[in-house]
Design a protein around this motif. Structure first.
Motif, PDB file in Angstrom:
ATOM      1  N   GLN A 166       0.840  -1.202  -0.216  1.00 14.96           N
ATOM      2  CA  GLN A 166       0.063   0.086   0.001  1.00 14.96           C
ATOM      3  C   GLN A 166       0.938   1.277   0.107  1.00 14.96           C
ATOM      4  O   GLN A 166       2.057   1.158   0.594  1.00 14.96           O
ATOM      5  CB  GLN A 166      -1.073  -0.084   1.261  1.00 14.96           C
ATOM      6  CG  GLN A 166      -2.007  -0.954   1.030  1.00 14.96           C
ATOM      7  CD  GLN A 166      -3.028  -0.937   2.376  1.00 14.96           C
ATOM      8  OE1 GLN A 166      -2.488  -0.517   3.273  1.00 14.96           O
ATOM      9  NE2 GLN A 166      -3.901  -1.511   2.330  1.00 14.96           N
ATOM     10  N   ARG A 167       0.595   2.240  -0.623  1.00 20.04           N
ATOM     11  CA  ARG A 167       1.275   3.513  -0.764  1.00 20.04           C
ATOM     12  C   ARG A 167       0.796   4.477   0.419  1.00 20.04           C
ATOM     13  O   ARG A 167      -0.468   4.499   0.669  1.00 20.04           O
ATOM     14  CB  ARG A 167       0.887   4.062  -2.122  1.00 20.04           C
ATOM     15  CG  ARG A 167       1.682   5.677  -2.402  1.00 20.04           C
ATOM     16  CD  ARG A 167       1.710   5.908  -3.794  1.00 20.04           C
ATOM     17  NE  ARG A 167       2.241   7.286  -3.935  1.00 20.04           N
ATOM     18  CZ  ARG A 167       2.780   7.662  -5.079  1.00 20.04           C
ATOM     19  NH1 ARG A 167       2.468   7.060  -6.152  1.00 20.04           N
ATOM     20  NH2 ARG A 167       3.368   8.925  -5.131  1.00 20.04           N
ATOM     21  N   PHE A 168       1.848   4.996   1.078  1.00 23.16           N
ATOM     22  CA  PHE A 168       1.363   6.173   1.709  1.00 23.16           C
ATOM     23  C   PHE A 168       0.959   7.306   1.178  1.00 23.16           C
ATOM     24  O   PHE A 168       1.370   7.814   0.120  1.00 23.16           O
ATOM     25  CB  PHE A 168       2.553   6.322   2.698  1.00 23.16           C
ATOM     26  CG  PHE A 168       2.806   5.600   3.940  1.00 23.16           C
ATOM     27  CD1 PHE A 168       1.985   5.674   4.899  1.00 23.16           C
ATOM     28  CD2 PHE A 168       3.996   4.666   3.541  1.00 23.16           C
ATOM     29  CE1 PHE A 168       2.344   4.394   5.874  1.00 23.16           C
ATOM     30  CE2 PHE A 168       3.954   3.776   4.638  1.00 23.16           C
ATOM     31  CZ  PHE A 168       3.403   3.823   5.782  1.00 23.16           C
ATOM     32  N   ILE A 194      -1.329  14.238  12.541  1.00 25.89           N
ATOM     33  CA  ILE A 194      -1.852  13.454  13.406  1.00 25.89           C
ATOM     34  C   ILE A 194      -1.249  11.940  13.247  1.00 25.89           C
ATOM     35  O   ILE A 194      -1.159  11.613  12.196  1.00 25.89           O
ATOM     36  CB  ILE A 194      -3.585  13.150  13.157  1.00 25.89           C
ATOM     37  CG1 ILE A 194      -4.270  14.549  13.523  1.00 25.89           C
ATOM     38  CG2 ILE A 194      -4.032  12.240  14.287  1.00 25.89           C
ATOM     39  CD1 ILE A 194      -5.480  14.445  12.774  1.00 25.89           C
ATOM     40  N   ALA A 195      -0.711  11.563  14.146  1.00 25.23           N
ATOM     41  CA  ALA A 195       0.198  10.350  14.144  1.00 25.23           C
ATOM     42  C   ALA A 195      -0.175   9.093  14.969  1.00 25.23           C
ATOM     43  O   ALA A 195      -0.767   9.434  15.882  1.00 25.23           O
ATOM     44  CB  ALA A 195       1.693  10.650  14.149  1.00 25.23           C
ATOM     45  N   GLY A 196       0.145   7.921  14.323  1.00 27.23           N
ATOM     46  CA  GLY A 196       0.148   6.727  15.284  1.00 27.23           C
ATOM     47  C   GLY A 196       1.293   6.516  16.241  1.00 27.23           C
ATOM     48  O   GLY A 196       2.247   7.485  16.043  1.00 27.23           O
ATOM     49  N   GLY A 201       4.160   1.995  10.700  1.00 27.36           N
ATOM     50  CA  GLY A 201       4.519   2.609   9.505  1.00 27.36           C
ATOM     51  C   GLY A 201       4.305   4.128   9.219  1.00 27.36           C
ATOM     52  O   GLY A 201       5.403   4.757   8.939  1.00 27.36           O
ATOM     53  N   MET A 202       3.154   4.494   9.473  1.00 27.90           N
ATOM     54  CA  MET A 202       2.881   6.016   9.497  1.00 27.90           C
ATOM     55  C   MET A 202       3.856   6.938  10.345  1.00 27.90           C
ATOM     56  O   MET A 202       4.322   7.743   9.731  1.00 27.90           O
ATOM     57  CB  MET A 202       1.668   6.315   9.762  1.00 27.90           C
ATOM     58  CG  MET A 202       1.008   6.109  11.289  1.00 27.90           C
ATOM     59  SD  MET A 202      -0.740   6.401  11.342  1.00 27.90           S
ATOM     60  CE  MET A 202      -0.989   7.853  11.449  1.00 27.90           C
ATOM     61  N   ARG A 203       4.200   6.471  11.646  1.00 26.04           N
ATOM     62  CA  ARG A 203       5.027   7.020  12.250  1.00 26.04           C
ATOM     63  C   ARG A 203       6.476   7.203  12.008  1.00 26.04           C
ATOM     64  O   ARG A 203       7.326   8.037  11.837  1.00 26.04           O
ATOM     65  CB  ARG A 203       4.957   6.489  14.040  1.00 26.04           C
ATOM     66  CG  ARG A 203       5.925   7.447  14.939  1.00 26.04           C
ATOM     67  CD  ARG A 203       5.266   8.868  14.727  1.00 26.04           C
ATOM     68  NE  ARG A 203       6.094   9.733  15.806  1.00 26.04           N
ATOM     69  CZ  ARG A 203       5.470   9.974  17.106  1.00 26.04           C
ATOM     70  NH1 ARG A 203       4.407   9.624  17.415  1.00 26.04           N
ATOM     71  NH2 ARG A 203       6.173  10.612  17.745  1.00 26.04           N
ATOM     72  N   SER A 204       6.812   5.760  11.437  1.00 28.71           N
ATOM     73  CA  SER A 204       8.322   5.743  10.957  1.00 28.71           C
ATOM     74  C   SER A 204       8.457   6.765   9.824  1.00 28.71           C
ATOM     75  O   SER A 204       9.510   7.157   9.425  1.00 28.71           O
ATOM     76  CB  SER A 204       8.387   4.301  10.265  1.00 28.71           C
ATOM     77  OG  SER A 204       8.174   3.171  11.641  1.00 28.71           O
ATOM     78  N   GLY A 237      -5.698  18.600  12.051  1.00 27.27           N
ATOM     79  CA  GLY A 237      -4.372  18.174  11.311  1.00 27.27           C
ATOM     80  C   GLY A 237      -4.589  17.340  10.180  1.00 27.27           C
ATOM     81  O   GLY A 237      -5.734  16.973   9.852  1.00 27.27           O
ATOM     82  N   SER A 238      -3.450  17.222   9.539  1.00 26.71           N
ATOM     83  CA  SER A 238      -3.509  16.277   8.487  1.00 26.71           C
ATOM     84  C   SER A 238      -2.819  14.975   8.821  1.00 26.71           C
ATOM     85  O   SER A 238      -2.372  14.797  10.056  1.00 26.71           O
ATOM     86  CB  SER A 238      -2.479  16.792   7.241  1.00 26.71           C
ATOM     87  OG  SER A 238      -3.176  18.155   6.915  1.00 26.71           O
ATOM     88  N   ALA A 239      -3.031  13.768   8.143  1.00 27.80           N
ATOM     89  CA  ALA A 239      -2.528  12.687   8.490  1.00 27.80           C
ATOM     90  C   ALA A 239      -1.774  11.729   7.360  1.00 27.80           C
ATOM     91  O   ALA A 239      -2.217  12.059   6.281  1.00 27.80           O
ATOM     92  CB  ALA A 239      -3.597  11.916   8.972  1.00 27.80           C
ATOM     93  N   VAL A 240      -0.745  11.189   7.683  1.00 30.12           N
ATOM     94  CA  VAL A 240      -0.100  10.239   6.546  1.00 30.12           C
ATOM     95  C   VAL A 240      -0.523   8.950   7.069  1.00 30.12           C
ATOM     96  O   VAL A 240      -0.359   8.342   7.955  1.00 30.12           O
ATOM     97  CB  VAL A 240       1.495  10.099   6.669  1.00 30.12           C
ATOM     98  CG1 VAL A 240       2.029   9.258   5.780  1.00 30.12           C
ATOM     99  CG2 VAL A 240       1.979  11.744   6.411  1.00 30.12           C
ATOM    100  N   LEU A 241      -1.423   8.238   6.074  1.00 32.85           N
ATOM    101  CA  LEU A 241      -1.849   6.966   6.174  1.00 32.85           C
ATOM    102  C   LEU A 241      -1.606   6.181   4.932  1.00 32.85           C
ATOM    103  O   LEU A 241      -1.177   7.006   3.784  1.00 32.85           O
ATOM    104  CB  LEU A 241      -3.296   6.964   6.375  1.00 32.85           C
ATOM    105  CG  LEU A 241      -3.590   7.429   7.866  1.00 32.85           C
ATOM    106  CD1 LEU A 241      -5.214   7.789   7.771  1.00 32.85           C
ATOM    107  CD2 LEU A 241      -3.319   6.513   8.839  1.00 32.85           C
TER     108      LEU A 241
END
Length: 292
Positions: A166-168, A194-196, A201-204, A237-241
């Motif tokens: 899956q692509r971020f 906003i992060a896990g 993976g999103m936080r890394s 905020g935004s999120a990287v998922l």
């Protein structure tokens, strides 16, 4: 010792005490306590330290957890194998999954499996990180696990099957002024994210971008991945998922933007190198043969 005593022992372990374990087992607490004491007498060693805050495992108790899970799992395998021979379509699969692959592709896999084996119950257990998913499967609590990792997965204790990648993406509010198309990572500078938790993976990926000098501000850290989109929609905020969340995000009126250069998360199905129930084997074979 018998399987009932072992199941009672694991209930106390999993529910972190006699009170919650007795409630889960629909059993009177004194009866549960007596059963555990009988097991301890049989083994001639205490399994729990009992104190005012509850119980903790002794060294002997910790040593018993793995074998106890395997005994009960083997009994389940034996019973369901006999049922399968008799042509019965029932059973239960316990699957540990991280939040993103639980949305996609696990939901679709469960739907397809339900059409193949409508009498089998699928129980999905939440795991926040890849490490936690592996730990749950290794322990025998769940037969199967679904996880995502940006790195190749090699583990001598596990059988692994790569599902896909899956692509971020960046998920942001519907009125975000970012231009259409892909967004360079550098363009994320100054964004509130906003992060896990660490280990996801999103936080890394966020920490990798930070290490390259991109100024990112993590304003919320949450283990509840399903909360992230609500917070984005609320303007926090935004999120990287991963793009597995893209369809849900778009239905909420949010924007989904590709990141350049791309980063991916590989998704894996895992199980222990041990016998699994016929229902779990059918699920595994369905995935392995791509018959879905």
């Amino acid at each position: 010792m018998d399987s009932r005593q072992l199941s009672y022992f694991l209930a106390v372990v999993d529910h972190e005490g006699f009170v919650r374990a007795a409630e889960h087992l629909h059993l009177a607490q004194p009866s549960l306590s007596q059963a555990i004491k009988a097991l301890e007498r049989k083994l001639d060693t205490p399994l729990f330290h009992r104190h005012s805050r509850g119980v903790t495992l002794t060294e002997a108790g910790r040593a018993l957890v793995g074998p106890a899970r395997q005994v009960l799992r083997d009994l389940q395998v034996a019973g369901e194998t006999i049922s399968a021979v008799k042509g019965l379509r029932h059973g239960r699969i316990d699957i540990a999954s991280m939040p993103s692959p639980a949305i996609d592709p696990l939901s679709d896999l469960i739907a397809e499996f339900g059409r193949r084996a409508p009498g089998v119950t699928v129980n999905v257990v939440a795991a926040a990180t890849a490490e936690r998913t592996i730990e749950i499967v290794r322990s025998g609590s769940c037969e199967l696990g679904v996880l995502g990792t940006p790195h190749p997965l090699h583990d001598a204790d596990l059988v692994t099957r790569r599902l896909r990648s899956q692509r971020f993406v960046l998920i942001t509010s519907g009125d975000d002024a970012a231009p259409e198309g892909a967004l360079r990572r550098e363009d994320l500078a100054g964004r509130r994210l906003i992060a896990g938790p660490r280990g996801t993976g999103m936080r890394s990926l966020i920490e990798e971008m930070r290490s390259r000098g991109i100024d990112l501000d993590v304003v919320v850290e949450t283990e509840h991945r399903e909360q992230v989109l609500t917070l984005v929609a609320g303007g926090v905020g935004s999120a990287v998922l991963t793009d597995g969340w893209g369809a849900v995000a778009r239905r909420m009126g949010l924007r989904v933007l590709d990141l350049e250069p791309p980063a991916h998360l590989d998704l894996w199905l895992i199980t222990r190198r041990a016998p699994i129930t016929p229902a779990a084997r059918e699920f595994w074979d369905m995935v392995e043969h791509g018959d879905r």
